[in-house]
Design an enzyme around this catalytic site. Structure first.
Site, mmCIF file in Angstrom:
data_model
loop_
_atom_site.group_PDB
_atom_site.id
_atom_site.type_symbol
_atom_site.label_atom_id
_atom_site.label_comp_id
_atom_site.label_asym_id
_atom_site.label_seq_id
_atom_site.Cartn_x
_atom_site.Cartn_y
_atom_site.Cartn_z
ATOM 1 N N LYS A 21 34.338 45.817 41.083
ATOM 2 C CA LYS A 21 33.461 46.186 42.202
ATOM 3 C C LYS A 21 32.161 46.783 41.655
ATOM 4 C CE LYS A 21 37.332 46.851 45.349
ATOM 5 N NZ LYS A 21 38.412 47.732 45.812
ATOM 6 N N GLN A 42 39.669 54.025 46.244
ATOM 7 C CA GLN A 42 40.621 52.963 45.909
ATOM 8 C C GLN A 42 42.059 53.404 46.228
ATOM 9 O OE1 GLN A 42 39.751 49.920 45.003
ATOM 10 N NE2 GLN A 42 41.746 49.082 44.492
ATOM 11 N N ASP A 83 34.993 50.503 53.562
ATOM 12 C CA ASP A 83 36.362 49.979 53.624
ATOM 13 C C ASP A 83 36.852 49.846 55.066
ATOM 14 O OD1 ASP A 83 37.911 49.123 51.566
ATOM 15 O OD2 ASP A 83 38.603 51.105 50.967
HETATM 16 N N1 GUN Z 1 43.478 48.541 47.126
HETATM 17 C C1 GUN Z 1 43.648 47.197 47.204
HETATM 18 N N2 GUN Z 1 42.724 46.636 47.997
HETATM 19 C C2 GUN Z 1 41.924 47.633 48.428
HETATM 20 C C3 GUN Z 1 40.788 47.675 49.271
HETATM 21 O O1 GUN Z 1 40.302 46.669 49.820
HETATM 22 N N3 GUN Z 1 40.264 48.907 49.485
HETATM 23 C C4 GUN Z 1 40.797 50.029 48.921
HETATM 24 N N4 GUN Z 1 40.219 51.192 49.198
HETATM 25 N N5 GUN Z 1 41.842 50.020 48.134
HETATM 26 C C5 GUN Z 1 42.404 48.821 47.883
#
Ligand code: GUN
Length: 289
Positions: free
Chosen positions: A54, A98, A121
């Site tokens: 990311k 995350q 998110d």
């Molecule tokens: N863990 C796996 N996919 C995601 C996501 O799209 N956002 C977040 N915050 N954690 C994740």
């Protein structure tokens, strides 16, 4: 019928180019790039890879992407303090915590602490609530947003279609169902307690598989001419990456199908960065996204 492949890699590339252009426009207008800040607590190898990616891709597209690595033993108060700092920093447009967090940290405390205007998110109750109410002005989670873009690119009619979403997670299943409903599909959400999942899936014009179970959905579960969006990313017995759908069998019946890998996966980061740009533009204009 042999299905057409919904090429997530190619479509994600197109989204990235759109974001790159939008980022350049934003930077020229505001004298700074959009900022995406990702918080990772601990050393889970999968999460480390995802969050590094990311950070890397956001910077490639001209954003200021930063990954904040916090020690496994970080306390809730420390995590909330970091989130508060990022909320207060005007150069930060998107904040992503995350998941999963280590067991001693309560997920809802962290997610609720993120400024909803920076919650790229879409997991803050304000954003989840706006989506559930079918109201504009919120931010939606990236994986379902990416799936909606795939459907749009394929020109799949959504209004009036029967859609079945297999999986009820807050990150994928629930927001996916809400987005499909907002586009006027007739939506069912299936989960581990659903009786006769096969019969339900066979009714689906649009089937979204987000259960996290390798090849749960067999070829004969697919309605002829359906669109199949496979969010699953699992390893089979041989260690090969497979989705929740038996791709080889399903592609004989579907009209459109996403491969795994190369379907939904590449769309996820692209959609996250598109959402970050939208959040930045909305904050700069002092308007809701
Ligand atoms: N863990 C796996 N996919 C995601 C996501 O799209 N956002 C977040 N915050 N954690 C994740």
């Amino acid at each position: 019928m042999a299905a057409k492949i919904l090429d997530g890699k190619a479509i994600a590339q197109k989204v990235r180019e759109e974001v790159r252009e939008g980022v350049a426009r934003f930077a020229a207008a505001h004298g700074r790039p959009p900022g995406l800040d990702v918080l990772l607590v601990g050393d889970d190898p999968g999460s480390v890879t995802h969050t590094r990616n990311k950070e890397k891709v956001s910077n490639e597209l001209g954003m200021r992407g930063r990954l904040h690595r916090l020690a496994e033993g970080t306390t809730e108060a420390e995590l909330l303090a970091r989130i508060a700092e990022l909320n207060a920093d005007d150069a930060v447009d998107g904040i992503l915590v995350q998941l999963p967090l280590p067991g001693h940290l309560r997920e809802h405390r962290a997610l609720d602490a993120v400024d909803p205007a920076k919650d790229v998110d879409g997991l803050h109750p304000v954003n989840a609530g706006l989506l559930a109410l079918g109201r504009p002005g919120g931010l939606a989670p990236c994986t379902p947003s990416g799936c909606m873009r795939l459907l749009a690119e394929a020109g799949v009619p959504i209004a009036g279609a029967r859609a079945v979403v297999v999986g009820r997670s807050n990150l994928v299943g629930k927001p996916m169902a809400a987005l499909l409903l907002a586009h006027h599909a007739t939506v069912a959400i299936a989960h581990s307690q659903t009786r006769d999942l096969r019969a339900l899936c066979r009714e689906a014009d649009i089937l979204v598989a987000a259960a996290g179970k390798a090849k749960l959905i067999g070829g004969d579960w697919i309605k002829e001419g359906a669109t199949v969006i496979d969010v699953g990313l699992n390893r089979d017995e041989a260690g090969k990456l497979v989705g929740d759908v038996d791709f080889e069998a399903a592609k004989e019946r579907a009209a459109w199908i996403t491969p795994v890998p190369g379907g939904v996966g590449p769309m996820t980061i692209a959609a996250l960065l598109a959402t970050t740009l939208r959040a930045a533009e909305a904050r700069a204009a002092k308007l809701p996204p």
